[in-house]
Design an enzyme around this catalytic site. Structure first.
Site, PDB file in Angstrom:
ATOM      1  CE  LYS A   1      -4.072 -24.363  -1.220  1.00 45.20           C
ATOM      2  NZ  LYS A   1      -4.744 -25.398  -0.494  1.00 45.20           N
TER       3      LYS A   1
ATOM      4  CE  LYS B   1     -11.688 -22.989  -3.461  1.00 45.77           C
ATOM      5  NZ  LYS B   1     -11.384 -24.155  -2.908  1.00 45.77           N
TER       6      LYS B   1
ATOM      7  CE  LYS C   1     -10.635 -22.602   5.226  1.00 43.48           C
ATOM      8  NZ  LYS C   1     -10.282 -24.122   5.221  1.00 43.48           N
TER       9      LYS C   1
END
Ligand code: TYM
Length: 346
Positions: free
Chosen positions: A120, A203, A206
């Site tokens: 992130k 994967k 969101k």
């Protein structure tokens, strides 16, 4: 050990963050569906980690709505608030309190090695990453350890967080005396990772690159069907499960199998000699049949927010009964001076 689960049953606990307008298919297949299957056999705790949701950029008005949506989606998917303890993380202040205590027994280097934090930070840039994001895993450990959890049903991406949680539990127990149950991850091999429909080696998430790569559970079923039909498939024609050579087709087979209960081997036999197009058309239909009732039920529940809030308030009370016992033991063992509240006066 502190408060062990009632009736001698093992306790499970899990949650999904309210960081989007809807949960996606990966959340459902990798996590929520398994919770529903497990809730009768276990003492179950399912919560909405809204404190975790503010570790990345967020909008306050959106956050409260998204929190209710996730609550409604848990129930629509089959979580029964009478059977399971069901609540919002920020309603139980013991989560943040225990997280602080755990922060103080976690090494800086140890936290720096968490891959989700590294990913992130790389994506958003070091300046956009907050101290909250860095401490994400210890808050998650607190979520789990507060309830003396035995098993944590999650997708593959949570494995490292679970390892840290186990280490922290053992470290605390060794240093301050037996306090926490050391939990185990329950990661079902077949559904541990659902991949992006447009980029089947990443994967489903969101924040995927293309909206066509994921299926939102609140989506118009026609759009969901379209996304399946336009999923990226592989060269060749054979419909066979092979994650290395055929990641796109394999992902579709996993999804198909999860939603219908047919095994991948059965599906391979059924589609022998058929084209990718056949598989996609059939799976698109399966998707419509799956999404339509789930979406309708979620919308029904969202139409009565007061009832949802009532269920969540009741769940938070039940959760606090357990969490407060663990926290007071932790505080006592760490040497904090007892307060009236900790002595049992609320
Ligand atoms: P979150 O909100 O990212 O995801 C919720 C659950 O969905 C699973 N999942 C997937 N499974 C298969 N394929 C995918 N593509 C996929 N994407 C997501 C996740 O593994 C997860 O089980 N840190 C957690 C939330 C959390 C939590 C906890 C979980 C906070 N505290 C305590 C368990 C226990 C998270 O970010 O999940």
């Amino acid at each position: 050990m502190t408060s062990s689960p009632s009736h001698g049953r093992k306790r499970i606990l899990s949650g999904a963050k309210p960081t989007a307008d809807s949960l996606h298919l990966g959340n459902y297949i990798g996590a929520v569906r398994n919770w529903v299957d497990m809730q009768s056999a276990y003492d179950a705790v399912f919560f909405i980690p809204d404190l975790h949701a503010i570790t990345v950029d967020f909008d306050p008005a959106e956050l409260s709505n998204r929190t209710r949506v996730v609550a409604a989606q848990y129930i629509a998917a089959g979580i029964d608030p009478d059977k399971s303890i069901f609540f919002v993380q920020s309603h139980v202040p013991e989560h943040a309190q225990l997280a602080w205590a755990l922060n103080c027994i976690t090494g800086f280097g140890e936290a720096s090695r968490m891959t989700q934090f590294k990913d992130k930070t790389q994506k958003a840039g070091a300046d956009a990453a907050t101290l909250g994001l860095f401490a994400y895993p210890t808050l998650m450990a607190a979520d789990i350890l507060l309830y003396q959890t035995d098993l944590v049903p999650v997708g593959e991406d949570q494995r490292q967080h679970l390892e840290l949680t186990r280490n922290l539990a053992q470290r605390f127990n060794t240093r301050f005396g037996e306090t926490f149950t050391v939990p185990e991850a329950t990661i079902l091999k077949e559904s541990a990772k659902i991949y992006d429909l447009q980029n089947p080696t990443a994967k489903m998430s969101k924040t995927g690159e293309s909206p066509n790569g994921s299926i939102q559970l609140l989506e118009d079923p026609k759009i969901a069907a379209k996304r399946i039909k336009s999923a990226v498939t592989d060269t060749g024609t054979e419909i066979r499960f092979d994650l290395e050579q055929k990641p796109g087709v394999s992902n579709l087979l996993t999804i198909y199998s999860s939603l219908t209960g047919k095994s991948v081997a059965e599906l391979e036999a059924e589609y022998q000699g058929k084209m990718y197009g056949h598989l996609k058309v059939d799976l698109a239909e399966v998707m419509v049949d799956f999404i339509t009732p789930l979406r309708n039920r979620t919308n029904e529940l969202m139409a009565d927010p007061a009832e949802l809030d009532r269920l969540l308030a009741r769940g938070a009370e039940r959760a606090r009964e357990i969490a407060s016992v663990t926290l007071s033991q932790v505080y006592e063992r760490m040497g904090f001076l007892p307060s009236l509240r900790l002595a049992g006066v609320r």
